[in-house]
Design an enzyme around this catalytic site. Structure first.
Site, PDB file in Angstrom:
ATOM      1  N   ARG A  31       0.818  -1.218   0.000  1.00  0.00           N
ATOM      2  CA  ARG A  31       0.000   0.000   0.000  1.00  0.00           C
ATOM      3  C   ARG A  31       0.850   1.266   0.000  1.00  0.00           C
ATOM      4  O   ARG A  31       0.451   2.276  -0.599  1.00  0.00           O
ATOM      5  CB  ARG A  31      -0.945  -0.014   1.205  1.00  0.00           C
ATOM      6  CG  ARG A  31      -2.039  -1.032   1.003  1.00  0.00           C
ATOM      7  CD  ARG A  31      -2.944  -1.161   2.187  1.00  0.00           C
ATOM      8  NE  ARG A  31      -4.160  -1.869   1.801  1.00  0.00           N
ATOM      9  CZ  ARG A  31      -5.042  -2.359   2.642  1.00  0.00           C
ATOM     10  NH1 ARG A  31      -4.865  -2.231   3.947  1.00  0.00           N
ATOM     11  NH2 ARG A  31      -6.116  -2.980   2.203  1.00  0.00           N
ATOM     12  N   GLY A  74     -13.241  -4.981   0.165  1.00  0.00           N
ATOM     13  CA  GLY A  74     -14.641  -4.538   0.191  1.00  0.00           C
ATOM     14  C   GLY A  74     -15.047  -3.673  -0.991  1.00  0.00           C
ATOM     15  O   GLY A  74     -16.113  -3.864  -1.575  1.00  0.00           O
TER      16      GLY A  74
END
Ligand code: ADP
Ligand code: MG
Length: 392
Positions: free
Chosen positions: A37, A370
């Protein structure tokens, strides 16, 4: 897909509030165990600096529930970012008043403010004063209607960062505007967590292969005895309705035609390949069988685009990883040799594809969890919507 990109923004002399995802996994001693990330955020930061802009970084970390808690501070990132970016990074917020001095400043965990997850307007207004434009570069947080993922766009013109851009371009290539035929592969444990996903995909795709534990629910709904398999018998009608919609929409459903069954959920448990009507009352279906994999390979051959979420079996316990691995490796080969566009996402899916050594050959792997699922469910994502409408 049309959206405002970083290249459309006038960055020189401006301060950009950049939403990144620094919610990185850490070891017990505090070191970062996977810096994917952080790496993903660097190109956008560098691009803004090269264009003569200043950067204020916003990210959440963990779930501090609206309170400033030391264990959720983002301070640990400063040396890491300084090393990658070769500049002094300012740090502000938390218990101290916000002040921007350096060319790159990291704002303390956005979730220390109770208003962040509520999408509070007053907080959006306050943060918006820190800069001139809003750059959304965290697709993984874009399904949230939080201040740092969407609300800031009420006060600042919003643009997609480079990581966001890559994600949106690839996902729209797979689902909005795909080269057809399009094949979906959906597996995983339960139908109940993926009803919206399956319902949306049967309306859009040409073929949908259903595997994993959730295939058992479909097989049971068709009258097969699945023994002790993971199965949601109460979702029989849901499964049948999804099959009906698929039929109406001309989406071909591929279910397992043979399975691997065992009496124990454990690595290397004694197991056998059997037909759908041969599963014993004490047996569990833990993987798809070889004929099913052959059928899936044929479907992959016909497809020009593949979208994959969810493993086809209990891939954490060998040899029940076999069908997932073989199908993943086959798809990877078709990407390399035949120009198949293959896009995948989902926590366990990414792990399975990496484990199979197929991940690096896929056209694109979304790490967004998600947000990726909500995208595949056809839902609108607040953090993406702000990039497509008129500039406020
Ligand atoms: P993702 O995280 O990629 O969205 P899911 O969380 O939906 O995927 O599903 C992954 C889980 O499904 C894995 O833990 C895997 O063991 C489980 N699973 C797949 N097939 C079976 C099966 N036949 N029986 C039991 N569990 C299964
Ligand atoms: Mg999962």
């Amino acid at each position: 897909m049309q959206f405002r990109r970083l290249e459309d923004a006038d960055l020189s002399g401006k301060t950009a509030l950049v939403r990144v995802d620094f919610n990185v996994p850490r070891c017990e001693d505090g070191t970062i165990s996977d810096d994917t990330r952080i790496q993903a955020a660097l190109p956008t930061i560098r691009a803004i600096r090269e264009a003569g802009g200043k950067v204020v970084l916003l990210s959440h970390f963990g779930r501090p529930n609206g309170e400033a808690k030391a264990e959720f501070s983002l301070k640990f990132l400063l040396p890491v970012l300084e090393q990658h970016l070769g500049e002094v990074i300012g740090f502000t917020g938390g218990d101290d008043p916000v002040s921007i001095k350096e060319n790159i400043t990291l704002l303390e965990n956005t979730r220390f403010h109770p208003g962040e997850t509520k999408g509070e307007d007053a907080l959006a207004k306050e943060w918006a004063k820190l800069g001139d434009i809003f750059v959304q570069d965290a697709f993984s947080a874009s399904h949230r209607n939080h201040v740092s993922s969407a609300g800031l766009a009420n006060y600042l013109p919003a643009y997609a960062g480079l990581a966001m851009e890559r994600e949106l371009d690839h996902l729209s290539q797979a689902l909005e505007n795909p080269a057809s035929p399009v094949l979906g592969v959906v597996g995983g444990a339960k139908v109940s967590t993926k009803i919206d996903l399956l319902s949306n995909l049967v309306e859009k795709l040409d073929m949908l292969a259903i595997g994993g534990g959730m295939a058992n629910t479909f097989l049971a709904a068709q009258g097969y005895d699945v023994g002790k398999s993971l199965c949601e018998h109460d979702l029989k009608d849901t499964a049948l309705k999804i099959m009906d919609t698929a039929h109406e929409q001309n989406c071909r459903i591929l279910l397992p035609i043979d399975v691997v069954a065992a009496t124990e959920f454990a690595a290397h448990a004694p197991h056998r390949v059997c037909g759908l009507d041969e599963v014993g009352e004490n047996e569990m279906i833990l993987d798809a069988g070889p004929e099913t994999v052959n059928g899936l390979a044929d479907a992959i051959d016909r497809a020009k685009t593949l979208i994959w979420n969810g493993p086809l079996g209990a891939f954490e316990i060998p040899p029940f990883d076999t069908s997932t691995f073989e199908a993943a490796q086959y798809a990877a080969k078709r990407v390399k040799r035949n120009g198949l566009i293959a896009v995948a996402g989902g926590g366990d899916t990414v792990a399975a594809l990496k484990h199979a050594g197929a991940a690096q050959d896929f056209t694109f792997i979304s790490t967004a969890g998600g947000a990726f699922l909500e995208w595949m469910e056809g839902k609108s994502l607040p953090g993406v919507e702000i990039l497509t409408g008129e500039v406020s």
